[in-house]
Structures are given as C-alpha cells and as structure tokens.
Design a protein around this motif. Sequence first.
Motif, PDB file in Angstrom:
ATOM      1  N   UNK A   1       0.810  -1.218   0.000  1.00 53.34           N
ATOM      2  CA  UNK A   1       0.000   0.000   0.000  1.00 53.34           C
ATOM      3  C   UNK A   1       0.843   1.267   0.000  1.00 53.34           C
ATOM      4  N   UNK A   2       2.131   1.169   0.353  1.00 54.77           N
ATOM      5  CA  UNK A   2       3.005   2.341   0.376  1.00 54.77           C
ATOM      6  C   UNK A   2       3.619   2.661  -0.982  1.00 54.77           C
ATOM      7  N   UNK A   3       3.372   1.809  -1.971  1.00 52.35           N
ATOM      8  CA  UNK A   3       3.969   2.018  -3.291  1.00 52.35           C
ATOM      9  C   UNK A   3       3.360   3.243  -3.970  1.00 52.35           C
ATOM     10  N   UNK A   4       4.180   4.105  -4.564  1.00 50.32           N
ATOM     11  CA  UNK A   4       3.642   5.287  -5.248  1.00 50.32           C
ATOM     12  C   UNK A   4       2.786   4.940  -6.471  1.00 50.32           C
ATOM     13  N   UNK A   5       2.885   3.710  -6.964  1.00 53.73           N
ATOM     14  CA  UNK A   5       2.114   3.290  -8.135  1.00 53.73           C
ATOM     15  C   UNK A   5       0.977   2.343  -7.744  1.00 53.73           C
ATOM     16  N   UNK A   6       0.602   2.310  -6.477  1.00 50.62           N
ATOM     17  CA  UNK A   6      -0.351   1.310  -6.008  1.00 50.62           C
ATOM     18  C   UNK A   6      -1.692   1.402  -6.735  1.00 50.62           C
ATOM     19  N   UNK A   7      -2.122   2.607  -7.107  1.00 46.83           N
ATOM     20  CA  UNK A   7      -3.429   2.753  -7.745  1.00 46.83           C
ATOM     21  C   UNK A   7      -3.464   2.136  -9.137  1.00 46.83           C
ATOM     22  N   UNK A   8      -2.283   1.988  -9.779  1.00 44.58           N
ATOM     23  CA  UNK A   8      -2.223   1.413 -11.125  1.00 44.58           C
ATOM     24  C   UNK A   8      -1.602   0.015 -11.118  1.00 44.58           C
ATOM     25  N   UNK A   9      -1.475  -0.575  -9.943  1.00 46.18           N
ATOM     26  CA  UNK A   9      -0.772  -1.859  -9.800  1.00 46.18           C
ATOM     27  C   UNK A   9      -1.488  -2.985 -10.554  1.00 46.18           C
ATOM     28  N   UNK A  10      -0.757  -3.653 -11.445  1.00 45.72           N
ATOM     29  CA  UNK A  10      -1.341  -4.737 -12.230  1.00 45.72           C
ATOM     30  C   UNK A  10      -1.659  -5.960 -11.369  1.00 45.72           C
ATOM     31  N   UNK A  11      -0.857  -6.212 -10.331  1.00 45.08           N
ATOM     32  CA  UNK A  11      -1.124  -7.342  -9.442  1.00 45.08           C
ATOM     33  C   UNK A  11      -2.442  -7.129  -8.717  1.00 45.08           C
ATOM     34  N   UNK A  12      -2.655  -5.927  -8.199  1.00 47.42           N
ATOM     35  CA  UNK A  12      -3.902  -5.636  -7.489  1.00 47.42           C
ATOM     36  C   UNK A  12      -5.112  -5.726  -8.417  1.00 47.42           C
ATOM     37  N   UNK A  13      -4.937  -5.277  -9.663  1.00 44.97           N
ATOM     38  CA  UNK A  13      -6.026  -5.363 -10.635  1.00 44.97           C
ATOM     39  C   UNK A  13      -6.403  -6.820 -10.889  1.00 44.97           C
ATOM     40  N   UNK A  14      -5.386  -7.660 -11.069  1.00 47.11           N
ATOM     41  CA  UNK A  14      -5.651  -9.082 -11.320  1.00 47.11           C
ATOM     42  C   UNK A  14      -6.370  -9.714 -10.131  1.00 47.11           C
ATOM     43  N   UNK A  15      -5.997  -9.343  -8.924  1.00 47.53           N
ATOM     44  CA  UNK A  15      -6.648  -9.905  -7.738  1.00 47.53           C
ATOM     45  C   UNK A  15      -8.087  -9.419  -7.607  1.00 47.53           C
ATOM     46  N   UNK A  16      -8.337  -8.136  -7.907  1.00 50.77           N
ATOM     47  CA  UNK A  16      -9.713  -7.632  -7.846  1.00 50.77           C
ATOM     48  C   UNK A  16     -10.600  -8.352  -8.852  1.00 50.77           C
TER      49      UNK A  16
END
Length: 671
Positions: free
Chosen positions: A177-192
């Motif tokens: 969550x501390x990553x400056x690119x978290x909103x565009x994170x491809x890993x998070x998108x795949x999990x959602x």
Amino acid sequence: MDLEIVVQEAFSAEGVLSRAVDHFVPRSGQAEMAVAVAHAIENAEVLVVEASTGVGKTFSYLVPALLSGERVLVSTATKALQDQLFGRDLPRLISALGVPVSTALLKGRASYLCLHRMELAFHDANLSDVTSTRALSRIQGWSHTTRTGDMAELSGLDERSPLLPFVTSTRDNCLGAQCPKVSACHVNLARREALAADVVVVNHHLFFADLAVRESGVAELLPTVRIAIFDEAHQLNETGVQFLGKNLSTGQLLEFCRDLLAAGLQLARGLVDWLAVVGYCEQAARELRLCAGQQAPGAKLLWTATAPEQLDPLAWRAALLDIHQAFEQACEVLLTVSEIAADFVRLHDRATELSARALKFSQDAVPGCVRWVDVGLQLRLVESPLTIADAVKTRMLEPSALHSSTPALPAKSWIFTSATLGDDAKLSWFTEPCGLSDARILRIGSPFDYASQAALYVPLDFPKPGDAAHPASVAQSAAAWASRLGGRTMVLTTSLRSLKLIAQALQTALAPVGEIEVLTQGEMPKRVLVERFRQGSAGGQRGCILVASASFWEGIDVPGESLQLLIIDRLPFPPPNDPMSQARSKALEAEGKSAFNKYFLPEAAVALKQGAGRLIRRESDHGVLVVCDPRLGAMGYGKRLLKALPPMQRLESQAQLEARLDQLTKICTTL
C-alpha cells in the motif's frame, strides 16, 4: 434439472457440445468422468480421477463446473497451461454452453510488470548497457498500452531474461500500500478481477505459495468458491513441499544487497555509508558459499546433523550467525531512514526475515522435515516436509481452516485429476502423500488402440545403465534408428549428465551425413525447441532428433508424424542419494515397509508412464517406444513397470524393430 443428467446430455452424440464445438467426438470415458465430476459437485465430495491421454479431461471437468452455476477455482501445473485454459478452452465452452459466466486469470506477482520497479530500473547501474536500456524502453512503451501487465503478452522477451527481476516484484520487495504506483498496480487489478469472477484460473505454485504465506490473493479467493479443481494434479505433492518448507539462498541475500545499495544511493545518498553496510552483508553471504567448498554442479548435500555432510560444523554455524548479525545491522541502519521512503520500510522487513531464517538454519531442523543444501552458482538451504498430507487435511479439506471467521461456509467439492496418478487401484502414489486416501477414486482408460498404434521394444543385450558404455550405446542405436525414419525421434534421459553424453555422441554420429538435426535441451528456450521439433522436415528442413530430460517427460504434445520413435535411456528410478528420497525411504523403513516397493518402484512406474505418454497423442498417431534398460525385461519388478505402460505390441528383436520403423516410414510417405 439434476446436474448429472444435464452433463450426460451435453456429452451425448446429439448434445450441445456436438452441435457447438468443432471436431467434437463423443467418448464414453469423457462422459463418464464428466458425470462423476457432476456427482462430486452436487454432493460436496472429494474426487480423484486418473484420465488417460486422449480422454479429454479438460472438457470433463469444465462442463459440469460451468453448468453448476457455482463459483469455481481451477488450478493447473504451469503458466502456459493457465493461458491455454483461460484463452482457449474456457471461451469455447462458455460460448458452446451459453452460460453467463465471467472468468479471470491470476498468476504470481512475478508474472506482472511492476511500474515502480520499472522506473527504478532506469537508474540501476547494473542495467546501464545499451542492450538493457533498449529492452527497458521497449517494456516502458508496452506499459502504456497493456491493460493486464502480464509479461507473457510481451512478444520476444525470453522468460529466462535477466531483465525480468528488475521490472517485476516479489513478495520480498513489493511495497504494498506504500507504493507510489499502487493505484495502477497490475497485481492488485488481477486480484480484484479474480475476486469478482465466477471462474478463476490459477497455478499450483501460486496456490501453495498462498497456502504457506497467505500473500498471493488466493487466501481471500478460496473461501468464496465452492468448487476447487486441480488439473495435472500429479505435480501437487512436489510443488507443495517446495512452498510449505523454509529456504534461504545466497541469491536471496545478494539480491537484497543489490536492492539496498540501489535504494540507498538513489533515495538517501550521504546519510549512511551504504557501501559499508552492503559490503558486510555481501561478505557474509560469500563466506557461507565458501563453506561448501568445491562441489559438483547440482550437488545436494544431505543435512542431518549440525552441518551438511562433508562440511565443517563450526565454520558452517559461524557463517550462518555472521549472516544473522550482518542483516541485523542492516535492520538497525534502515530504521534510521525509514521515514524517507517506503522502499526502506520494505527493505527493513526483508532484512528482518533473512536474519531470522539464518538464525533458524543455525538451529536443529523441525521434526518430520528433511534438510539439505543445493550447490550451484549459489547456495540454497532447504527445510521441507516429506509430503503435503497434513497441509491438505488441515488447511484445505477442513472448511474452518479456510476462513476462521466464517465457520459456516458450505462444504466444498474438490476435484483432482491427471493422466498419471499411480500404478495401483487406489492410486496410492498420489493419494497417500496428498492426504486423500479417503477420496472417491475413478480411473478412465485411454480411447487409443495402443495394440495397433504403438509397439514396445526392450533391447536385452544392451549394457546395464551403470555401465560406462551405456550412453554411447543409446546414442549409437538412436542414430541408426532415427536415420531409418529421417528423424522424428525423441530421446528422454533420466539425468542431465546422460543428456549431455548422448547428445554429444549423436552429434558426432550424425554430423558427417548432415541429414538429421540434433536438438538438445538447453540450447534454446523450451518453447522454441519444441516448435522446431514439431516442424520436422517440413518446408525442406532437416529431420530432427530431440534429446531432453526433466520437464520434457511430461506436458509435451507432439501429435502426428513429427514424433514416431520415443527412446527412454533407462528406468526412471529416483536417485538414491537425493535427500528427499533418502528421508522418505527412512520414514517407510521405520514403519516396517519396503522403501523399494513402496517408494522407488511406484515413482519409477509413474515417471515411465508419463514419459511414454509423449508418443501417442491422437487416434491417428503411430509410433514405437524403446526403453534401453534390460532390467525392464530381465528383473522381476519389470512386470509391474510393464503393467504401468499402455498395452502396446511387444517387439522381441532388433529385426522386428527395424521392420516396424520401415513400416512407419512407408505410412508417412503415403500420407
């Protein structure tokens, strides 16, 4: 309507599959498996199905799963099979069945582009050469157009590329969550997308990584699905023990040092003597590697006492404690700069974990586990359970283990399937180490007519596998036999040493004629190697003989006339000096059982069956299997191994073999 009836109708000659799927042919075995899966789904059962090559098991589990209307998790062995399921099989069936189903593909985080690490890579001194800079620029251009960030989309990038670790993340270096690119994170998108989908396709590595550390997203996903299907399930135990144990490698230590130096010089230059901190950690890692001394490449050192065999116990423990202290010091330094950037917080977590692992490996092993050290360019320390049985029972099959806050979850259906799961009626080779001895068992035979399509030859006058002349004899015979076919030959070896010896001898034997190209595993990426072999002599090219080992024993599909002679150099018994083999043998002997009959022989039977499965892939295929190990015909246990093979015609002499090869040549000429 009852799911079993609906599924039975779908697989009938007049059913929806025959009307909507090209080249669909009703098969009794395929329908039988599909109905069994439907029954397991309706009754929340655990079902284990061995479906031989040609049955069409993918449709057999996907059709009832899709028609059930339930949420489904499908796990398979590799990312390539994931892509095939998600990109080809699922869309075809969803269209044919007309079901409103959403699907998602979920891989490990190392399969996705990390936007933050890609930016850091442009400033990394290790990637300052022209080739790396160009490749990074190409990846950056692609990053603006991709939606998924799946690195498999980027054509021309070798999966073995050393650049990949610089532009993808791991559990260790992800900033979360501390990553400056978290909103565009491809890993998070795949999990959602996976959490929202009706059918999610994962792989065994991802599943067990999550079972071990609850990090990949499957932990949130699994409680929400009621049907879990494991294809290529024969790999589950070996995959699972990799992740359910502990490991520490000098590669991990040095990768941390590289990331620490890059972040320190880029984000906090001058605040800390980064070179000194990193130098201490690097030196500790190298001292551990030096403790192992000169070992044969790929050696595995059994570790049953304070230190691995052959190593000085005092020096070994001192080296591990030095690593512990060096990384503890790194932790203290990182605390002083943790407020500057999230990168330092994550590096602190990594240093803490690596320090703890070093301390753990300086102590005694956990009871019931086996320890060893893999020796190569780096040193890898491993502590592993012998099987996944306990984990399957307590972390998978017990509903409360999946989500402690929701104990009232409905009972799940668990489906495990593969073409090869054992050589006895109970499939005990698979069910016992996987904790599935109480599961319902179903075995579906192959629809192929092996008696007419395939033949088996065992040369009884061959040197024994332990004889120094054996590899040369295999190569000499393979060259002669392949020449009769104009190529179309695959040689499977049981070791990399044999692979090299046989490949070199084949090159020498076939080079003067120049009509057959020798393809050797390791010369090029596996995908390219298999594609060239499939082409064979098409388009005026030379015929091919492929020499391979390890992963080529399974998962390779070469239908048609490109493969008509399969040669196995020796019976594939597990190496007796392998630490896992030794530990499993001792465990069986402690129970009063025969390690040979209960471990070595079943392992060889399953591996032989898997290797032989490369030969006949379609109803129209024809070929010959040669096992260059006289023990198969001369030893008493050979009968059990022969029984594990498909019912091929037995060739009794070299003359009969040559006549069969000539017959195959004539068939190809007339086609």
